[in-house]
Design an enzyme around this catalytic site. Structure first.
Site, PDB file in Angstrom:
ATOM      1  N   SER A  76      47.212  37.329  44.530  1.00 27.33           N
ATOM      2  CA  SER A  76      47.224  35.869  44.275  1.00 27.33           C
ATOM      3  C   SER A  76      48.294  35.208  43.555  1.00 27.33           C
ATOM      4  CB  SER A  76      45.876  35.586  43.450  1.00 27.33           C
ATOM      5  OG  SER A  76      45.840  36.315  42.442  1.00 27.33           O
ATOM      6  N   LYS A 122      48.890  48.136  45.374  1.00 28.07           N
ATOM      7  CA  LYS A 122      48.614  46.612  45.355  1.00 28.07           C
ATOM      8  C   LYS A 122      48.962  46.399  43.807  1.00 28.07           C
ATOM      9  CE  LYS A 122      44.780  43.714  43.999  1.00 28.07           C
ATOM     10  NZ  LYS A 122      43.358  43.660  43.568  1.00 28.07           N
ATOM     11  N   GLU A 161      47.277  59.374  42.665  1.00 24.53           N
ATOM     12  CA  GLU A 161      45.848  58.427  43.242  1.00 24.53           C
ATOM     13  C   GLU A 161      45.852  58.659  44.648  1.00 24.53           C
ATOM     14  OE1 GLU A 161      43.674  56.957  41.763  1.00 24.53           O
ATOM     15  OE2 GLU A 161      44.084  56.888  39.690  1.00 24.53           O
ATOM     16  N   TYR A 202      47.116  35.906  51.712  1.00 24.89           N
ATOM     17  CA  TYR A 202      46.556  34.358  51.603  1.00 24.89           C
ATOM     18  C   TYR A 202      47.216  33.791  52.536  1.00 24.89           C
ATOM     19  CZ  TYR A 202      44.174  36.519  47.497  1.00 24.89           C
ATOM     20  OH  TYR A 202      43.479  37.030  46.885  1.00 24.89           O
ATOM     21  N   CYS A 253      33.600  45.810  44.549  1.00 25.89           N
ATOM     22  CA  CYS A 253      33.786  45.869  43.073  1.00 25.89           C
ATOM     23  C   CYS A 253      32.703  45.295  42.447  1.00 25.89           C
ATOM     24  CB  CYS A 253      35.209  45.331  42.740  1.00 25.89           C
ATOM     25  SG  CYS A 253      35.727  45.814  41.089  1.00 25.89           S
ATOM     26  N   LYS A 288      46.203  50.751  42.467  1.00 27.39           N
ATOM     27  CA  LYS A 288      46.046  49.275  41.825  1.00 27.39           C
ATOM     28  C   LYS A 288      46.671  49.563  40.599  1.00 27.39           C
ATOM     29  CE  LYS A 288      42.548  46.043  41.302  1.00 27.39           C
ATOM     30  NZ  LYS A 288      41.268  45.629  41.821  1.00 27.39           N
TER      31      LYS A 288
HETATM   32  C1  PBG Z   1      38.524  43.033  41.983  1.00 32.68           C
HETATM   33  C2  PBG Z   1      39.864  42.729  42.699  1.00 32.68           C
HETATM   34  C3  PBG Z   1      40.850  41.877  42.103  1.00 32.68           C
HETATM   35  C4  PBG Z   1      41.808  41.583  43.166  1.00 32.68           C
HETATM   36  C5  PBG Z   1      41.262  42.166  44.435  1.00 32.68           C
HETATM   37  N1  PBG Z   1      40.010  42.806  44.205  1.00 32.68           N
HETATM   38  C6  PBG Z   1      40.971  41.505  40.810  1.00 32.68           C
HETATM   39  C7  PBG Z   1      41.297  42.353  39.629  1.00 32.68           C
HETATM   40  O1  PBG Z   1      41.290  43.501  39.965  1.00 32.68           O
HETATM   41  O2  PBG Z   1      41.184  41.768  38.433  1.00 32.68           O
HETATM   42  C8  PBG Z   1      43.085  40.874  42.981  1.00 32.68           C
HETATM   43  C9  PBG Z   1      43.374  40.194  44.408  1.00 32.68           C
HETATM   44  C10 PBG Z   1      44.441  39.007  43.890  1.00 32.68           C
HETATM   45  O3  PBG Z   1      45.106  38.995  42.915  1.00 32.68           O
HETATM   46  O4  PBG Z   1      44.995  38.386  44.834  1.00 32.68           O
HETATM   47  N2  PBG Z   1      38.754  44.100  41.031  1.00 32.68           N
END
Ligand code: PBG
Length: 327
Positions: free
Chosen positions: A273, A247, A232, A312, A119, A194
């Site tokens: 996270s 996700k 998607e 995690y 990304c 996502k």
């Molecule tokens: C990059 C990405 C993100 C996450 C994984 N890859 C952040 C986002 O899309 O803002 C989030 C992972 C997490 O919250 O643990 N785009």
């Protein structure tokens, strides 16, 4: 009492409860996120993710050893570059932080499986996941950059790339670039469904990737939508994705169930996270039993239909499986 059915017979001790488990977990199905910071030497605790660390390139092997000693054999790399600009150019630098981390890990631990998140948000100075045209992310211009990043990861020796940007057509663009350069065997794990989620908050603080203006609603999915997740996934499958992903995980178990049944590709879920940070905070407040909540949430994601899980808690879950607490 003359009862024909006594479901409790299979719930008792003597191993029958374990024998009859419908969901089996394995450390092989866990992926641990590793944050590598180009400006760091040693490790630094991540404030927004208690118990997690940033690793410098000099200590990334420590992260791998911690995984291996818990039984985790797969990781997902995230980079924090020293330099950011409008087009995120350090993302495809052959000497970039993720490229270097891949080389270091694969040289020391050839059997350790390295997936690279793909990304631009960690590399752009505006924090969006692509190239801007005005205040919008330009889809088609971004595709060229994503393909370039994928190729640089491939050249560094990565085992798999995982585009998380949510641009339309990115899987096809990345597949074409990899194939044209001889990397026909390199798999793509697509962050297919996502969602534009508040659960990413602690990650953005950890990765320094929060957008400096606006939000990601122009490219990430609306949490109200279920059919769109199928669309998607279908598009990513058609474009050549090898693995699909949903996700976040916990608020989207219905989507995991539906998409894992609808598509004949392995299904990954990302327990993000915010999911981790909420358990940590509740446990720190003495409100829940962290270990049991961790186990129960991980089981729920696999029960929903996920074949693999990015978390995690990967190391702790692997240990829980080894101990027989779950699995
Ligand atoms: C990059 C990405 C993100 C996450 C994984 N890859 C952040 C986002 O899309 O803002 C989030 C992972 C997490 O919250 O643990 N785009």
């Amino acid at each position: 009492m003359d009862l024909t059915h006594r479901p409790r017979r299979l719930r008792g001790g003597g191993g029958v409860r374990r024998l009859c488990r419908e969901t089996r977990l394995s450390p092989d199905a866990l992926i641990y996120p590793i944050f590598v910071d180009e400006t760091l030497s040693g490790t630094r605790p991540i404030e927004s993710l208690p118990g997690q660390f940033h690793y410098g390139l000099d200590s990334v092997c420590q992260a791998v050893e911690e995984c291996q000693s818990s039984g985790v054999t797969h990781c997902m790399l995230f980079g924090l570059p020293a330099h950011k600009d409008a087009c995120g150019s350090s993302a495809w630098d052959p000497e970039g932080v993720v490229q270097k981390a891949i080389q270091i890990i694969k040289k020391q631990y050839p059997g350790f499986y390295v997936i690279a998140d793909l990304c631009m948000c960690e590399y752009t100075d505006h924090g969006h996941c692509g190239i801007l045209s005005g205040h919008e992310v330009d889809n088609d211009k971004t595709l060229e950059c994503l393909a370039r990043i994928a190729l640089s990861y491939a050249r560094a020796g990565v085992d798999m790339v995982a585009p998380s940007d949510m641009m339309d057509g990115r899987v096809a663009a990345i597949r074409a670039e990899l194939d044209a350069n001889g990397y026909t065997g390199l798999p793509i794990m697509a962050y297919s469904a996502k969602y534009a989620s508040a659960f990413y908050g602690p990650f953005r603080a950890a990765a320094g990737s929060a957008p400096s203006f606006g939000d990601r609603k122009g490219y990430q999915m609306d949490p109200h939508n279920r059919k769109e997740a199928r669309k998607e996934c279908a598009l990513d499958a058609e474009e050549g994705a090898d693995i699909l992903m949903v996700k976040p995980a916990l608020s989207y178990l219905d989507v995991i169930r539906e998409c894992s049944e609808a598509f004949d590709l392995p299904m990954c879920a990302y327990s993000v996270s915010g999911e981790y940070a909420m358990i940590k905070a509740a446990a720190a407040a003495g409100l829940v039993d962290e270990h049991r909540i961790m186990c129960e949430t991980a089981v729920s994601v696999f029960r929903a239909g996920a074949d693999m899980l990015i978390t995690y808690y990967a190391k702790e879950i692997a240990q829980a499986i080894r101990k027989g607490d779950i699995g």
